[in-house]
Design a protein around this motif. Structure first.
Motif, PDB file in Angstrom:
ATOM      1  N   ALA A 224       0.741  -1.076  -0.021  1.00 47.26           N
ATOM      2  CA  ALA A 224      -0.006   0.017   0.019  1.00 47.26           C
ATOM      3  C   ALA A 224       0.856   1.224   0.057  1.00 47.26           C
ATOM      4  O   ALA A 224       0.566   2.169  -0.799  1.00 47.26           O
ATOM      5  N   ARG A 225       1.925   1.276   0.761  1.00 51.91           N
ATOM      6  CA  ARG A 225       3.008   2.208   0.901  1.00 51.91           C
ATOM      7  C   ARG A 225       3.389   2.849  -0.606  1.00 51.91           C
ATOM      8  O   ARG A 225       3.490   3.744  -0.960  1.00 51.91           O
ATOM      9  N   ASN A 226       3.932   1.478  -1.112  1.00 49.84           N
ATOM     10  CA  ASN A 226       4.680   1.820  -2.378  1.00 49.84           C
ATOM     11  C   ASN A 226       3.650   2.318  -3.496  1.00 49.84           C
ATOM     12  O   ASN A 226       3.988   2.970  -4.353  1.00 49.84           O
TER      13      ASN A 226
ATOM     14  N   LYS B 231       8.822   1.350 -15.865  1.00 51.99           N
ATOM     15  CA  LYS B 231       9.991   1.459 -15.652  1.00 51.99           C
ATOM     16  C   LYS B 231      10.171   1.966 -14.090  1.00 51.99           C
ATOM     17  O   LYS B 231      10.845   1.735 -13.372  1.00 51.99           O
ATOM     18  N   SER B 232       8.979   2.883 -13.851  1.00 50.05           N
ATOM     19  CA  SER B 232       9.198   3.599 -12.388  1.00 50.05           C
ATOM     20  C   SER B 232       8.794   2.492 -11.641  1.00 50.05           C
ATOM     21  O   SER B 232       9.160   2.484 -10.464  1.00 50.05           O
ATOM     22  N   ALA B 233       7.667   1.638 -12.046  1.00 48.52           N
ATOM     23  CA  ALA B 233       7.244   0.582 -10.942  1.00 48.52           C
ATOM     24  C   ALA B 233       8.444  -0.380 -10.733  1.00 48.52           C
ATOM     25  O   ALA B 233       8.504  -1.103  -9.583  1.00 48.52           O
ATOM     26  N   CYS B 234       9.285  -0.705 -11.423  1.00 46.72           N
ATOM     27  CA  CYS B 234      10.188  -1.495 -11.258  1.00 46.72           C
ATOM     28  C   CYS B 234      11.234  -1.133 -10.419  1.00 46.72           C
ATOM     29  O   CYS B 234      11.846  -2.001  -9.671  1.00 46.72           O
ATOM     30  N   ARG B 235      11.196   0.421  -9.925  1.00 46.81           N
ATOM     31  CA  ARG B 235      12.085   0.784  -8.810  1.00 46.81           C
ATOM     32  C   ARG B 235      11.402   0.482  -7.456  1.00 46.81           C
ATOM     33  O   ARG B 235      12.154   0.889  -6.503  1.00 46.81           O
ATOM     34  N   ARG B 236      10.135   0.312  -7.588  1.00 38.65           N
ATOM     35  CA  ARG B 236       9.219   0.465  -6.331  1.00 38.65           C
ATOM     36  C   ARG B 236       8.807  -0.653  -5.985  1.00 38.65           C
ATOM     37  O   ARG B 236       8.623  -0.998  -4.653  1.00 38.65           O
ATOM     38  N   PHE B 237       8.484  -1.914  -6.772  1.00 38.23           N
ATOM     39  CA  PHE B 237       7.961  -2.944  -6.304  1.00 38.23           C
ATOM     40  C   PHE B 237       9.048  -4.286  -6.632  1.00 38.23           C
ATOM     41  O   PHE B 237       9.862  -4.166  -7.441  1.00 38.23           O
ATOM     42  N   GLY B 238       8.790  -5.264  -5.644  1.00 35.03           N
ATOM     43  CA  GLY B 238       9.664  -6.357  -5.831  1.00 35.03           C
ATOM     44  C   GLY B 238       9.405  -7.223  -7.396  1.00 35.03           C
ATOM     45  O   GLY B 238      10.646  -7.553  -7.911  1.00 35.03           O
ATOM     46  N   THR B 239       8.426  -7.320  -7.541  1.00 31.07           N
ATOM     47  CA  THR B 239       8.230  -7.806  -8.997  1.00 31.07           C
ATOM     48  C   THR B 239       6.970  -6.992  -9.706  1.00 31.07           C
ATOM     49  O   THR B 239       6.103  -6.683  -9.402  1.00 31.07           O
TER      50      THR B 239
END
Length: 230
Positions: free
Chosen positions: A109-111, A197-205
């Motif tokens: 939720a935070r990410n 691309k941005s999501a790949c910096r914030r989530f594990g998968t």
């Protein structure tokens, strides 16, 4: 049949309590305390226990509060079959409306809230000159295996640790959806790939339509793994 004095006192006490609190909602709905066979759950009833007891979980809740996110902590749940919701929240307001959100682990939720604020909104302005006014998702918690198969390991959705994002609605009414937009016009492609691309910096998968046919219409975002981005 005559009641003994002790039994009469017990009956009177029970009647007094029911007068104070009223009939339970289940009894109001079904007209009595008996449960029909159709209302029995397929798996054991989830039992809630207090959440956010660890230092890490408490810090996550503080992080959400500091970010101005409105949320409700949810009790820890063991839903049966290996499916759980541990230290999870229900997001109420992250500044942009989001559809279909259920239980989400606090880190997810935070990410997710940060991704919408610092990636989705700026990208919508940059690529379309419009505000993002809604994020559309296919949901979060779901007690199922990966790809919804009958066999295989449990999905991260089964532990409230994943969200599937279907698309975005702009202030001018345009809907930029993964289904169509990923291989659509240039602005839609650039916008969605910037968010990927941005999501790949914030989530594990992070899984996109390029991963496989099962993800043709959404981003799968979860907190497992260590930067697996496809």
């Amino acid at each position: 049949m005559l009641f003994k004095p002790r039994m009469l006192l017990a009956v009177a006490a029970a009647l007094a309590l029911s007068a104070c609190f009223g009939a339970p909602e289940a009894m109001k709905q079904y007209g009595g305390g008996k449960r029909t066979s159709a209302s029995r759950p397929d798996r054991p009833q989830a039992v809630g226990t207090p959440s956010f007891t660890s230092a890490e979980a408490k810090q996550c809740a503080v992080d959400l509060q500091r970010a101005g996110v409105r949320f409700t902590p949810l009790p820890n749940q063991n839903h049966g079959g290996g499916c759980t919701s541990i230290d999870s929240v229900k997001l109420l307001d992250i500044g942009t409306p989001v559809t279909n959100l259920g239980a989400m682990t606090c880190p997810l939720a935070r990410n997710f809230a940060a991704w919408v604020q610092y990636a989705v909104r700026p990208a919508a302005r940059a690529y379309f000159g419009a505000e993002a006014v809604k994020v559309e998702t296919f949901g979060t918690y779901s007690c199922r295996n990966i790809y919804g198969g009958r066999s295989g390991r449990l999905s991260q959705h089964a532990s409230s640790n994943a969200v599937d994002v279907a698309g975005f609605v702009l202030a001018d009414g345009r809907r930029i959806m993964l289904d169509g937009g990923w291989h659509g016009d240039k602005a839609s492609q650039d916008f969605l790939r910037a968010l990927h691309k941005s999501a790949c910096r914030r989530f594990g998968t992070v899984l996109s339509p390029d991963y496989n046919a099962a993800h043709y219409n959404h981003f799968h975002l979860d907190m497992s793994g260590n930067g697996y981005c496809r």
